[in-house]
Design a protein around this motif. Structure first.
Motif, PDB file in Angstrom:
ATOM      1  N   TYR A  36       0.924  -1.015  -0.198  1.00 25.76           N
ATOM      2  CA  TYR A  36      -0.510   0.042   0.024  1.00 25.76           C
ATOM      3  C   TYR A  36       0.771   1.231  -0.035  1.00 25.76           C
ATOM      4  CZ  TYR A  36      -3.331  -3.691   1.423  1.00 25.76           C
ATOM      5  OH  TYR A  36      -4.639  -4.836   0.761  1.00 25.76           O
ATOM      6  N   GLY A  37       1.814   1.510  -0.105  1.00 32.21           N
ATOM      7  CA  GLY A  37       2.998   1.959  -0.676  1.00 32.21           C
ATOM      8  C   GLY A  37       3.628   2.231  -2.112  1.00 32.21           C
ATOM      9  N   ASP A  38       4.760   2.112  -2.189  1.00 30.91           N
ATOM     10  CA  ASP A  38       5.015   1.702  -3.736  1.00 30.91           C
ATOM     11  C   ASP A  38       4.589   0.581  -3.999  1.00 30.91           C
ATOM     12  OD1 ASP A  38       7.188   1.001  -2.083  1.00 30.91           O
ATOM     13  OD2 ASP A  38       8.525   1.009  -3.387  1.00 30.91           O
ATOM     14  N   GLY A  39       3.876   0.051  -3.743  1.00 28.66           N
ATOM     15  CA  GLY A  39       3.865  -1.531  -4.319  1.00 28.66           C
ATOM     16  C   GLY A  39       1.745  -1.017  -4.684  1.00 28.66           C
ATOM     17  N   ALA A  40       1.590  -0.046  -4.686  1.00 25.85           N
ATOM     18  CA  ALA A  40      -0.441   0.324  -4.780  1.00 25.85           C
ATOM     19  C   ALA A  40      -0.494   1.090  -5.489  1.00 25.85           C
ATOM     20  CB  ALA A  40      -0.783   1.191  -3.475  1.00 25.85           C
ATOM     21  N   CYS A  41      -1.104   0.894  -6.635  1.00 26.65           N
ATOM     22  CA  CYS A  41      -0.360   2.269  -8.162  1.00 26.65           C
ATOM     23  C   CYS A  41      -1.532   1.397  -9.075  1.00 26.65           C
ATOM     24  CB  CYS A  41       0.354   1.593  -9.496  1.00 26.65           C
ATOM     25  SG  CYS A  41       0.819  -0.187  -9.469  1.00 26.65           S
ATOM     26  N   ASP A  42      -2.339   1.851 -10.474  1.00 23.33           N
ATOM     27  CA  ASP A  42      -3.374   1.679 -10.998  1.00 23.33           C
ATOM     28  C   ASP A  42      -2.970   0.884 -12.495  1.00 23.33           C
ATOM     29  OD1 ASP A  42      -5.617   2.956  -9.275  1.00 23.33           O
ATOM     30  OD2 ASP A  42      -4.362   4.819 -10.351  1.00 23.33           O
ATOM     31  N   LEU A  43      -1.457   1.683 -12.888  1.00 23.29           N
ATOM     32  CA  LEU A  43      -0.793   1.214 -13.640  1.00 23.29           C
ATOM     33  C   LEU A  43       0.430   0.561 -13.505  1.00 23.29           C
ATOM     34  CD1 LEU A  43      -2.352   3.536 -16.279  1.00 23.29           C
ATOM     35  CD2 LEU A  43      -3.353   1.488 -16.199  1.00 23.29           C
ATOM     36  N   ALA A  44       0.348  -0.481 -14.334  1.00 17.15           N
ATOM     37  CA  ALA A  44       2.013  -1.454 -13.852  1.00 17.15           C
ATOM     38  C   ALA A  44       3.069  -1.426 -14.881  1.00 17.15           C
ATOM     39  CB  ALA A  44       2.446  -2.510 -13.075  1.00 17.15           C
ATOM     40  N   PRO A  45       3.391  -0.671 -15.394  1.00 16.36           N
ATOM     41  CA  PRO A  45       4.244  -0.846 -17.213  1.00 16.36           C
ATOM     42  C   PRO A  45       5.148  -1.812 -17.287  1.00 16.36           C
ATOM     43  CG  PRO A  45       3.912   1.723 -16.612  1.00 16.36           C
ATOM     44  CD  PRO A  45       3.878   0.427 -14.858  1.00 16.36           C
ATOM     45  N   LEU A  46       5.654  -1.685 -16.032  1.00 12.29           N
ATOM     46  CA  LEU A  46       6.746  -2.407 -15.658  1.00 12.29           C
ATOM     47  C   LEU A  46       7.260  -3.700 -15.533  1.00 12.29           C
ATOM     48  CD1 LEU A  46       9.605   0.094 -14.677  1.00 12.29           C
ATOM     49  CD2 LEU A  46       8.691  -0.105 -16.977  1.00 12.29           C
ATOM     50  N   THR A  47       6.133  -4.370 -14.886  1.00 13.57           N
ATOM     51  CA  THR A  47       5.242  -5.625 -15.203  1.00 13.57           C
ATOM     52  C   THR A  47       6.324  -6.295 -15.910  1.00 13.57           C
ATOM     53  OG1 THR A  47       3.062  -5.077 -13.976  1.00 13.57           O
ATOM     54  CG2 THR A  47       3.425  -7.721 -14.864  1.00 13.57           C
ATOM     55  N   GLY A  48       7.196  -7.596 -15.290  1.00 14.60           N
ATOM     56  CA  GLY A  48       7.546  -8.864 -15.654  1.00 14.60           C
ATOM     57  C   GLY A  48       9.085  -8.871 -16.266  1.00 14.60           C
ATOM     58  N   LEU A  49       9.849  -7.529 -16.403  1.00 12.45           N
ATOM     59  CA  LEU A  49      10.748  -7.041 -16.738  1.00 12.45           C
ATOM     60  C   LEU A  49      12.012  -7.277 -15.629  1.00 12.45           C
ATOM     61  CD1 LEU A  49       9.835  -3.983 -18.592  1.00 12.45           C
ATOM     62  CD2 LEU A  49      10.582  -5.564 -19.758  1.00 12.45           C
ATOM     63  N   THR A  50      13.332  -8.019 -15.691  1.00  5.94           N
ATOM     64  CA  THR A  50      14.222  -8.395 -15.048  1.00  5.94           C
ATOM     65  C   THR A  50      14.845  -6.863 -14.614  1.00  5.94           C
ATOM     66  OG1 THR A  50      15.418  -8.812 -16.668  1.00  5.94           O
ATOM     67  CG2 THR A  50      14.391  -9.756 -16.086  1.00  5.94           C
ATOM     68  N   LYS A  51      15.607  -6.122 -13.647  1.00  8.14           N
ATOM     69  CA  LYS A  51      16.081  -5.618 -13.413  1.00  8.14           C
ATOM     70  C   LYS A  51      16.756  -4.970 -14.798  1.00  8.14           C
ATOM     71  CE  LYS A  51      17.165  -2.075 -10.867  1.00  8.14           C
ATOM     72  NZ  LYS A  51      16.000  -1.040 -10.040  1.00  8.14           N
ATOM     73  N   GLN A  52      17.551  -5.863 -15.291  1.00  9.19           N
ATOM     74  CA  GLN A  52      18.779  -5.673 -16.183  1.00  9.19           C
ATOM     75  C   GLN A  52      17.892  -5.637 -17.579  1.00  9.19           C
ATOM     76  OE1 GLN A  52      22.180  -5.645 -16.326  1.00  9.19           O
ATOM     77  NE2 GLN A  52      21.025  -4.459 -19.022  1.00  9.19           N
ATOM     78  N   GLN A  53      16.501  -5.621 -17.717  1.00  8.19           N
ATOM     79  CA  GLN A  53      15.616  -5.874 -19.333  1.00  8.19           C
ATOM     80  C   GLN A  53      15.270  -3.936 -19.612  1.00  8.19           C
ATOM     81  OE1 GLN A  53      12.554  -8.794 -18.812  1.00  8.19           O
ATOM     82  NE2 GLN A  53      14.360 -10.716 -19.577  1.00  8.19           N
ATOM     83  N   VAL A  54      14.593  -4.075 -17.740  1.00 10.54           N
ATOM     84  CA  VAL A  54      14.732  -1.664 -17.521  1.00 10.54           C
ATOM     85  C   VAL A  54      15.957  -1.423 -17.824  1.00 10.54           C
ATOM     86  CG1 VAL A  54      14.092  -0.181 -15.398  1.00 10.54           C
ATOM     87  CG2 VAL A  54      12.572  -2.870 -15.638  1.00 10.54           C
ATOM     88  N   ARG A  55      17.064  -1.588 -17.099  1.00 10.68           N
ATOM     89  CA  ARG A  55      17.869  -1.085 -18.010  1.00 10.68           C
ATOM     90  C   ARG A  55      18.048  -0.988 -18.948  1.00 10.68           C
ATOM     91  NH1 ARG A  55      21.045  -3.647 -13.896  1.00 10.68           N
ATOM     92  NH2 ARG A  55      20.625  -2.518 -11.680  1.00 10.68           N
ATOM     93  N   ASP A  56      18.216  -1.916 -19.833  1.00  4.82           N
ATOM     94  CA  ASP A  56      17.699  -2.428 -21.340  1.00  4.82           C
ATOM     95  C   ASP A  56      16.941  -1.955 -22.217  1.00  4.82           C
ATOM     96  OD1 ASP A  56      19.647  -4.210 -21.588  1.00  4.82           O
ATOM     97  OD2 ASP A  56      18.548  -6.066 -21.195  1.00  4.82           O
ATOM     98  N   ILE A  57      16.166  -1.124 -21.438  1.00  5.54           N
ATOM     99  CA  ILE A  57      14.834  -0.329 -22.291  1.00  5.54           C
ATOM    100  C   ILE A  57      15.540   1.006 -21.582  1.00  5.54           C
ATOM    101  CG2 ILE A  57      12.511   0.346 -21.733  1.00  5.54           C
ATOM    102  CD1 ILE A  57      11.876  -2.307 -21.746  1.00  5.54           C
ATOM    103  N   GLY A  58      15.608   1.381 -20.963  1.00  8.98           N
ATOM    104  CA  GLY A  58      16.162   2.383 -20.483  1.00  8.98           C
ATOM    105  C   GLY A  58      17.255   3.266 -21.860  1.00  8.98           C
ATOM    106  N   THR A  59      18.106   1.763 -21.583  1.00  8.38           N
ATOM    107  CA  THR A  59      19.426   3.029 -23.025  1.00  8.38           C
ATOM    108  C   THR A  59      18.874   3.188 -24.297  1.00  8.38           C
ATOM    109  OG1 THR A  59      20.785   1.137 -21.516  1.00  8.38           O
ATOM    110  CG2 THR A  59      21.423   1.330 -24.660  1.00  8.38           C
ATOM    111  N   ALA A  60      17.946   1.456 -24.509  1.00  7.91           N
ATOM    112  CA  ALA A  60      16.824   1.772 -25.604  1.00  7.91           C
ATOM    113  C   ALA A  60      16.245   3.378 -26.040  1.00  7.91           C
ATOM    114  CB  ALA A  60      16.483   1.677 -26.114  1.00  7.91           C
ATOM    115  N   LEU A  61      15.609   4.010 -24.387  1.00  7.73           N
ATOM    116  CA  LEU A  61      15.304   5.301 -24.854  1.00  7.73           C
ATOM    117  C   LEU A  61      16.039   6.490 -24.281  1.00  7.73           C
ATOM    118  CD1 LEU A  61      12.520   4.193 -22.329  1.00  7.73           C
ATOM    119  CD2 LEU A  61      11.647   5.299 -24.533  1.00  7.73           C
ATOM    120  N   GLU A  62      17.250   5.806 -24.744  1.00 13.48           N
ATOM    121  CA  GLU A  62      18.280   7.131 -24.460  1.00 13.48           C
ATOM    122  C   GLU A  62      18.343   7.717 -23.345  1.00 13.48           C
ATOM    123  OE1 GLU A  62      18.514   9.085 -27.877  1.00 13.48           O
ATOM    124  OE2 GLU A  62      18.830   7.670 -28.922  1.00 13.48           O
TER     125      GLU A  62
END
Length: 275
Positions: free
Chosen positions: A181-207
């Motif tokens: 009910y803190g940072d775990g509470a939200c309406d939309l979770a667009p990073l669901t299913g991503l590993t930490k490295q995959q989030v980093r890879d997307i960050g790199t692709a986003l520049e």
């Protein structure tokens, strides 16, 4: 690794919807489209997200901004509200500002959660709540901070007709490394299913700035342990967590720590129980 351990690992990975490999640009397109469609389908045309300066909120923030821009291209008056939610003075404030510059949100709103957090803790203590020691008190205050941040984001979402975006990804979901009910509470979770490295890879692709993409992750909730690295708090590294999530073998110690933590924090990933 024994067959029963492999089967257990596979079940957990499937439950968290993890893919062993991704195409970062395809994931960007799919997740931006998801956020855009949610705004159009619900009629809630604002997105709200707290920006800390870490890679998760940086990536989620940029996806949110791209989503509202896509919605506007379709004739929907959508806006992204990026929030700074420091507890007093944030030690890595420069990183948060760099993240905001990269994200380029429609609006930035800042609320210091320290007065409300401290007042609540003081009120609890005046009401008779006692703690085992200073560390216990600081831990509880850390969760209060996380929940005050979410209260603040929902206040903005309510005022502006929007939805709150979360930053939870598969590595944090696996370890239950979020405040219920803190940072775990939200309406939309667009990073669901991503590993930490995959989030980093997307960050790199986003520049996104390289420094933010590679930044040492820290929840920074405990005042007595400022900028405590996630990996120290978790007892395993993100490399080990990511390896587990994509089905690779890990050490016996890492496997045991991960599975026991996953089972212990199961309540965080479920709706409230009912009779």
């Amino acid at each position: 690794m024994a067959n029963d351990q492999q089967a257990q690992q596979q079940r957990i990975c499937e439950a968290l919807a993890v893919k062993a490999s991704i195409d970062p640009q395809q994931e960007i397109d799919a997740r931006v489209d998801f956020l855009c469609r949610q705004m159009i389908e619900t009629g809630q045309h604002g997105l709200v997200l707290g920006i800390s300066g870490g890679v998760d909120s940086t990536v989620a923030g940029r996806l949110a901004q791209l989503a509202v821009e896509k919605a506007r291209d379709q004739g929907v008056e959508a806006r992204f509200y990026a929030m700074r939610l420091p507890y007093g003075e944030q030690k890595d404030e420069d990183d948060a500002q760099k993240a905001l510059t990269f994200i380029a949100p429609d609006e930035v709103l800042t609320t210091d959660v320290k007065p409300a957090s401290d007042a609540l803790l003081a009120s609890l203590e005046q009401g008779g709540l006692a703690f085992r020691d200073a560390g216990h008190r600081d831990f509880v205050l850390g969760n209060i901070k996380a929940r005050e941040r979410m209260v603040t984001q929902y206040a903005v979402a309510g005022a502006m007709g929007g939805m709150v975006v979360g930053t939870d990804q598969a590595a944090e979901a696996l370890m239950g490394f979020f405040t219920k009910y803190g940072d775990g509470a939200c309406d939309l979770a667009p990073l669901t299913g991503l590993t930490k490295q995959q989030v980093r890879d997307i960050g790199t692709a986003l520049e996104a700035p390289t420094h933010l993409v590679k930044k040492l992750p820290t929840a920074d909730l405990e005042s007595l342990k400022p900028l405590l690295a996630d990996e120290i708090a978790l007892g395993v590294t993100y490399d080990e967590i990511d390896a587990f999530l994509i089905g690779h073998p890990v050490s016996e110690q890492a496997f045991t720590t991960i599975v026991q933590t996953y089972e212990r924090t199961e309540h965080k990933r479920q709706l409230p129980k009912a009779p």
